[in-house]
Design a protein around this motif. Structure first.
Motif, PDB file in Angstrom:
ATOM      1  N   LYS A  61       0.825  -1.203   0.000  1.00 20.52           N
ATOM      2  CA  LYS A  61       0.000   0.000   0.000  1.00 20.52           C
ATOM      3  C   LYS A  61       0.859   1.253   0.000  1.00 20.52           C
ATOM      4  O   LYS A  61       2.004   1.220   0.453  1.00 20.52           O
ATOM      5  N   PRO A  62       0.301   2.347  -0.515  1.00 20.46           N
ATOM      6  CA  PRO A  62       1.054   3.601  -0.538  1.00 20.46           C
ATOM      7  C   PRO A  62       1.272   4.142   0.869  1.00 20.46           C
ATOM      8  O   PRO A  62       0.489   3.872   1.783  1.00 20.46           O
ATOM      9  N   MET A  63       2.346   4.911   1.017  1.00 19.21           N
ATOM     10  CA  MET A  63       2.649   5.570   2.279  1.00 19.21           C
ATOM     11  C   MET A  63       2.406   7.071   2.120  1.00 19.21           C
ATOM     12  O   MET A  63       2.556   7.619   1.025  1.00 19.21           O
ATOM     13  N   GLU A  64       2.055   7.706   3.216  1.00 21.84           N
ATOM     14  CA  GLU A  64       1.887   9.159   3.231  1.00 21.84           C
ATOM     15  C   GLU A  64       3.250   9.792   3.501  1.00 21.84           C
ATOM     16  O   GLU A  64       3.990   9.353   4.381  1.00 21.84           O
ATOM     17  N   ASN A  77      10.365  14.664   5.776  1.00 24.96           N
ATOM     18  CA  ASN A  77      11.187  13.454   5.859  1.00 24.96           C
ATOM     19  C   ASN A  77      10.504  12.327   6.639  1.00 24.96           C
ATOM     20  O   ASN A  77      11.166  11.453   7.171  1.00 24.96           O
ATOM     21  N   VAL A  78       9.178  12.331   6.667  1.00 25.92           N
ATOM     22  CA  VAL A  78       8.438  11.332   7.435  1.00 25.92           C
ATOM     23  C   VAL A  78       7.548  10.517   6.500  1.00 25.92           C
ATOM     24  O   VAL A  78       6.863  11.071   5.636  1.00 25.92           O
ATOM     25  N   LEU A  79       7.580   9.197   6.688  1.00 24.40           N
ATOM     26  CA  LEU A  79       6.704   8.285   5.955  1.00 24.40           C
ATOM     27  C   LEU A  79       5.752   7.643   6.949  1.00 24.40           C
ATOM     28  O   LEU A  79       6.168   7.207   8.024  1.00 24.40           O
ATOM     29  N   ARG A  80       4.478   7.586   6.584  1.00 23.41           N
ATOM     30  CA  ARG A  80       3.454   7.004   7.455  1.00 23.41           C
ATOM     31  C   ARG A  80       2.628   5.987   6.678  1.00 23.41           C
ATOM     32  O   ARG A  80       2.336   6.188   5.509  1.00 23.41           O
ATOM     33  N   VAL A  81       2.232   4.934   7.383  1.00 24.00           N
ATOM     34  CA  VAL A  81       1.305   3.962   6.826  1.00 24.00           C
ATOM     35  C   VAL A  81       0.481   3.406   7.980  1.00 24.00           C
ATOM     36  O   VAL A  81       0.981   3.273   9.106  1.00 24.00           O
TER      37      VAL A  81
END
Length: 128
Positions: A61-64, A77-81
């Motif tokens: 799934k895509p990350m925000e 610089n932050v990735l969220r899922v």
């Protein structure tokens, strides 16, 4: 080739299957530890069974991509899922997760992988 190489350098994550998991990853350059700007990037999260490393991902799934909430919040610089309960309720055991980042020119970066250990949910029928 270094025989001691392990691709599992991302944090190990433990949880019970069926619980909502909000995963957050901060990206930095490995050499100077400065924040890695993801503002023109897309990213995806994938999960595969540890014993079937050559199979297809069980979750992809895509990350925000977002700005850091610490410091001055100016660097993206932050990735969220978020792993939803229905995505993990029937998963039990050891899994590998991978984050894949693509920049605006199409270049792909994979910052190694990590381990997720999912404990059996003993009450899978709740709240149904």
């Amino acid at each position: 080739m270094n025989c001691d190489y392990s691709p599992y350098s991302l944090p190990t994550i433990d949880f019970v299957g069926g619980s909502t998991q909000k995963l957050v990853f901060h990206t930095f350059f490995s050499q100077n530890k400065k924040p890695f700007d993801l503002s023109s990037c897309t990213a995806s999260f994938a999960l595969i069974n540890f014993v079937n490393k050559n199979g297809s991902p069980l979750i992809a799934k895509p990350m925000e991509v977002s700005k850091s909430e610490d410091g001055d919040g100016t660097v993206t610089n932050v990735l969220r899922v978020v792993l939803l309960p229905e995505e993990t309720v029937d998963l039990v055991g050891k899994f590998i997760y991978q984050i894949t980042i693509q920049d605006i020119s199409g270049e792909i970066e994979i910052p190694d992988q990590g381990i997720i250990r999912i404990a059996n949910n003993i009450n899978k029928s709740f709240p149904h």
